[in-house]
Scaffold this motif. Structure first.
Motif, PDB file in Angstrom:
ATOM      1  N   ARG A   1     -21.985  70.660 -51.963  1.00 29.14           N
ATOM      2  CA  ARG A   1     -22.163  71.010 -50.555  1.00 29.14           C
ATOM      3  C   ARG A   1     -22.792  69.875 -49.747  1.00 29.14           C
ATOM      4  O   ARG A   1     -22.287  69.512 -48.670  1.00 29.14           O
ATOM      5  CB  ARG A   1     -22.987  72.297 -50.422  1.00 29.14           C
ATOM      6  CG  ARG A   1     -22.228  73.536 -50.894  1.00 29.14           C
ATOM      7  CD  ARG A   1     -23.074  74.792 -50.769  1.00 29.14           C
ATOM      8  NE  ARG A   1     -22.378  75.940 -51.351  1.00 29.14           N
ATOM      9  CZ  ARG A   1     -21.518  76.709 -50.700  1.00 29.14           C
ATOM     10  NH1 ARG A   1     -21.257  76.446 -49.425  1.00 29.14           N
ATOM     11  NH2 ARG A   1     -20.929  77.726 -51.298  1.00 29.14           N
TER      12      ARG A   1
ATOM     13  N   HIS B   1     -12.911  75.906 -55.339  1.00 32.53           N
ATOM     14  CA  HIS B   1     -13.585  75.460 -56.567  1.00 32.53           C
ATOM     15  C   HIS B   1     -15.091  75.278 -56.389  1.00 32.53           C
ATOM     16  O   HIS B   1     -15.727  74.643 -57.233  1.00 32.53           O
ATOM     17  CB  HIS B   1     -12.987  74.141 -57.043  1.00 32.53           C
ATOM     18  CG  HIS B   1     -11.532  74.196 -57.367  1.00 32.53           C
ATOM     19  ND1 HIS B   1     -11.029  74.980 -58.385  1.00 32.53           N
ATOM     20  CD2 HIS B   1     -10.469  73.574 -56.802  1.00 32.53           C
ATOM     21  CE1 HIS B   1      -9.714  74.825 -58.446  1.00 32.53           C
ATOM     22  NE2 HIS B   1      -9.352  73.989 -57.488  1.00 32.53           N
ATOM     23  N   MET B   2     -15.683  75.802 -55.322  1.00 29.96           N
ATOM     24  CA  MET B   2     -17.083  75.499 -55.054  1.00 29.96           C
ATOM     25  C   MET B   2     -18.009  75.962 -56.168  1.00 29.96           C
ATOM     26  O   MET B   2     -18.913  75.224 -56.588  1.00 29.96           O
ATOM     27  CB  MET B   2     -17.501  76.111 -53.716  1.00 29.96           C
ATOM     28  CG  MET B   2     -18.928  75.752 -53.302  1.00 29.96           C
ATOM     29  SD  MET B   2     -19.297  73.966 -53.350  1.00 29.96           S
ATOM     30  CE  MET B   2     -18.181  73.368 -52.071  1.00 29.96           C
ATOM     31  N   ALA B   3     -17.836  77.167 -56.682  1.00 26.68           N
ATOM     32  CA  ALA B   3     -18.709  77.652 -57.758  1.00 26.68           C
ATOM     33  C   ALA B   3     -18.570  76.778 -59.003  1.00 26.68           C
ATOM     34  O   ALA B   3     -19.567  76.450 -59.661  1.00 26.68           O
ATOM     35  CB  ALA B   3     -18.375  79.111 -58.085  1.00 26.68           C
ATOM     36  N   ARG B   4     -17.358  76.390 -59.322  1.00 29.21           N
ATOM     37  CA  ARG B   4     -17.105  75.511 -60.472  1.00 29.21           C
ATOM     38  C   ARG B   4     -17.749  74.137 -60.235  1.00 29.21           C
ATOM     39  O   ARG B   4     -18.356  73.560 -61.150  1.00 29.21           O
ATOM     40  CB  ARG B   4     -15.600  75.398 -60.658  1.00 29.21           C
ATOM     41  CG  ARG B   4     -15.081  74.392 -61.652  1.00 29.21           C
ATOM     42  CD  ARG B   4     -13.561  74.503 -61.645  1.00 29.21           C
ATOM     43  NE  ARG B   4     -12.868  73.362 -62.195  1.00 29.21           N
ATOM     44  CZ  ARG B   4     -12.390  73.301 -63.437  1.00 29.21           C
ATOM     45  NH1 ARG B   4     -12.589  74.315 -64.264  1.00 29.21           N
ATOM     46  NH2 ARG B   4     -11.717  72.248 -63.863  1.00 29.21           N
TER      47      ARG B   4
ATOM     48  N   GLU C   1     -20.357  73.450 -58.387  1.00 29.49           N
ATOM     49  CA  GLU C   1     -21.807  73.561 -58.464  1.00 29.49           C
ATOM     50  C   GLU C   1     -22.281  73.679 -59.907  1.00 29.49           C
ATOM     51  O   GLU C   1     -23.304  73.080 -60.286  1.00 29.49           O
ATOM     52  CB  GLU C   1     -22.282  74.752 -57.634  1.00 29.49           C
ATOM     53  CG  GLU C   1     -22.119  74.522 -56.134  1.00 29.49           C
ATOM     54  CD  GLU C   1     -22.511  75.725 -55.299  1.00 29.49           C
ATOM     55  OE1 GLU C   1     -22.449  76.864 -55.849  1.00 29.49           O
ATOM     56  OE2 GLU C   1     -22.869  75.550 -54.120  1.00 29.49           O
ATOM     57  N   ALA C   2     -21.545  74.430 -60.734  1.00 32.82           N
ATOM     58  CA  ALA C   2     -21.920  74.560 -62.144  1.00 32.82           C
ATOM     59  C   ALA C   2     -21.787  73.223 -62.864  1.00 32.82           C
ATOM     60  O   ALA C   2     -22.644  72.849 -63.680  1.00 32.82           O
ATOM     61  CB  ALA C   2     -21.040  75.616 -62.814  1.00 32.82           C
TER      62      ALA C   2
ATOM     63  N   ARG D   1     -24.581  70.835 -61.760  1.00 31.60           N
ATOM     64  CA  ARG D   1     -25.853  71.245 -62.342  1.00 31.60           C
ATOM     65  C   ARG D   1     -25.987  70.727 -63.776  1.00 31.60           C
ATOM     66  O   ARG D   1     -27.058  70.260 -64.190  1.00 31.60           O
ATOM     67  CB  ARG D   1     -25.971  72.771 -62.309  1.00 31.60           C
ATOM     68  CG  ARG D   1     -27.308  73.308 -62.752  1.00 31.60           C
ATOM     69  CD  ARG D   1     -27.481  74.763 -62.330  1.00 31.60           C
ATOM     70  NE  ARG D   1     -26.351  75.597 -62.740  1.00 31.60           N
ATOM     71  CZ  ARG D   1     -25.487  76.134 -61.881  1.00 31.60           C
ATOM     72  NH1 ARG D   1     -25.597  75.897 -60.582  1.00 31.60           N
ATOM     73  NH2 ARG D   1     -24.494  76.896 -62.322  1.00 31.60           N
TER      74      ARG D   1
ATOM     75  N   THR E   1     -18.952  73.441 -67.384  1.00 33.02           N
ATOM     76  CA  THR E   1     -19.058  74.495 -66.380  1.00 33.02           C
ATOM     77  C   THR E   1     -19.345  75.847 -67.022  1.00 33.02           C
ATOM     78  O   THR E   1     -19.628  76.816 -66.312  1.00 33.02           O
ATOM     79  CB  THR E   1     -17.779  74.615 -65.552  1.00 33.02           C
ATOM     80  OG1 THR E   1     -16.686  74.988 -66.416  1.00 33.02           O
ATOM     81  CG2 THR E   1     -17.454  73.283 -64.889  1.00 33.02           C
TER      82      THR E   1
ATOM     83  N   SER F   1     -21.319  78.756 -68.774  1.00 31.38           N
ATOM     84  CA  SER F   1     -22.733  79.157 -68.648  1.00 31.38           C
ATOM     85  C   SER F   1     -23.483  79.066 -69.966  1.00 31.38           C
ATOM     86  O   SER F   1     -24.694  78.905 -69.985  1.00 31.38           O
ATOM     87  CB  SER F   1     -22.827  80.578 -68.092  1.00 31.38           C
ATOM     88  OG  SER F   1     -22.150  81.491 -68.951  1.00 31.38           O
TER      89      SER F   1
END
Length: 357
Positions: free
Chosen positions: A126, A312-315, A317-318, A321, A347, A349
């Motif tokens: 972001r 793909h934003m959640a991917r 960010e993972a 991280r 990616t 968890s």
């Protein structure tokens, strides 16, 4: 996956593997401290005998032109083959537009070969996209963020109007950091990822060139004490810039972009003419907004909360991280894996990302 990593099933010694004759390509991403590295760190590697060449002019200039389709790759390969212990740092090698990432990786593979080491500096998705939009405003391409971050269907409809190598708009549905890294790990034997939070430590220099801690510490001091290379537009500067553009549009005119100004300068120089006063006024607006952002209200600009930033934003960010939490401050992929982890595995968890380093 976490149990597999903790059991020690990893590429022992992969990070210690160095080859002093290898060429290194720092391909981006942009807006990740690249300018400061290029000004205050990388040139010192020549002075300290770590590398033999940094952005050698013929090759670097031609490579930059190749991104814009102005040079044939056949002109680049002999120059690249003649280099050893060379570092090229240019964020446009990756291309700003994710839709062009694969073509970029293919071009670099054809020119430099699989054994070139790829260095990629990263930033959280972001903030990266926000900074990318602010950079577009810097270039005088003034439009609201929804006209810059385009979903794939809209992007395909306007793609023929976009210029290669220019920051006109991006296909935000193609913004997939895992895919981007995988493009390079599939083509190059060694890929090093560095998150912006640990760039200042410069530990990746030891991973790539095996430099001593004393040399690295001195370079890190130089980097941290260097003046800030770029200033992003503040929230007020963005608001004023967009408002000014709406006012100009009401009279049927618009701002000239940096690429248009470069063309004006080139034509004026070729004809022995003086730059038009109009262009000088437009340039001064950018300087004014930089001064406002630096010395005025410090509230930073944020993209609208409801802005579409791709599927793909959640991917993303993972993945970021996992890179940020790497225990050594960077991730080094050797033959597609970092201690048993592929880019896509980072990616998940259940992966203990700190052990993928």
């Amino acid at each position: 996956m976490a149990e597999f990593l903790r059991a020690g099933n990893c590429h022992a010694g992969a990070l210690a593997r160095t080859d002093g004759n290898m060429n290194v390509l720092h391909v981006g991403m942009g807006k990740t401290g690249t300018t400061s590295l290029q000004l205050y760190v990388f040139p010192s590697l020549i002075l300290k005998g770590v590398i033999k060449a940094y952005n050698p002019p013929p090759l670097h200039i031609l490579l930059d032109n190749a991104v814009n389709g102005l040079v044939q790759e056949s002109e680049l390969a002999p120059l690249a083959f003649a280099q050893e212990r060379m570092l090229i740092s240019n964020e446009t090698l990756l291309e700003w537009d994710p839709a062009l990432w694969e073509a970029s990786a293919d071009r670099l593979l054809r020119v430099f070969g699989r054994d070139a080491i790829i260095l990629i500096t990263l930033r959280a998705p972001r903030p990266y996209l926000r900074s990318l939009y602010q950079q577009m405003l810097h270039h005088g391409k003034i439009r609201p963020p929804e006209d810059f971050f385009l979903p794939s269907q809209t992007y395909r409809a306007v793609r023929r109007f976009l210029r290669p190598g220019e920051l006109d708009a991006i296909d935000v549905d193609d913004f997939d950091m895992v895919h981007m890294v995988s493009l390079f790990t599939a083509r190059f034997s060694r890929v090093v990822l560095v998150p912006i939070e640990t760039i200042g430590e410069l530990r990746f220099l030891s991973a790539i060139w095996g430099i001593s801690d004393d040399v690295r510490a001195q370079l890190a001091t130089d980097f941290s004490s260097a003046p800030r290379a770029n200033t992003s537009y503040s929230r007020l500067a963005v608001r004023l810039t967009l408002g000014r553009e709406r006012l100009l549009s009401a009279f049927g005119v618009q701002s000239a972009s940096s690429s248009n100004m470069q063309m004006h300068k080139a034509l004026a120089h070729a004809r022995g003419e003086v730059m038009p006063v109009r262009s000088r006024i437009l340039v001064s607006w950018h300087k004014l907004m930089v001064l406002l952002s630096r010395y005025g209200p410090r509230t930073g600009y944020q993209l609208p909360e409801n802005l579409y930033l791709g599927r793909h934003m959640a991917r993303n960010e993972a993945f970021y991280r996992s890179v940020r939490e790497a225990s050594d401050g960077y991730l080094s992929f050797l033959d597609g894996e970092a201690n048993g982890c592929t880019p896509s595995a980072l990616t998940a968890s259940e992966v203990d990302s700190a052990s993928c380093s």
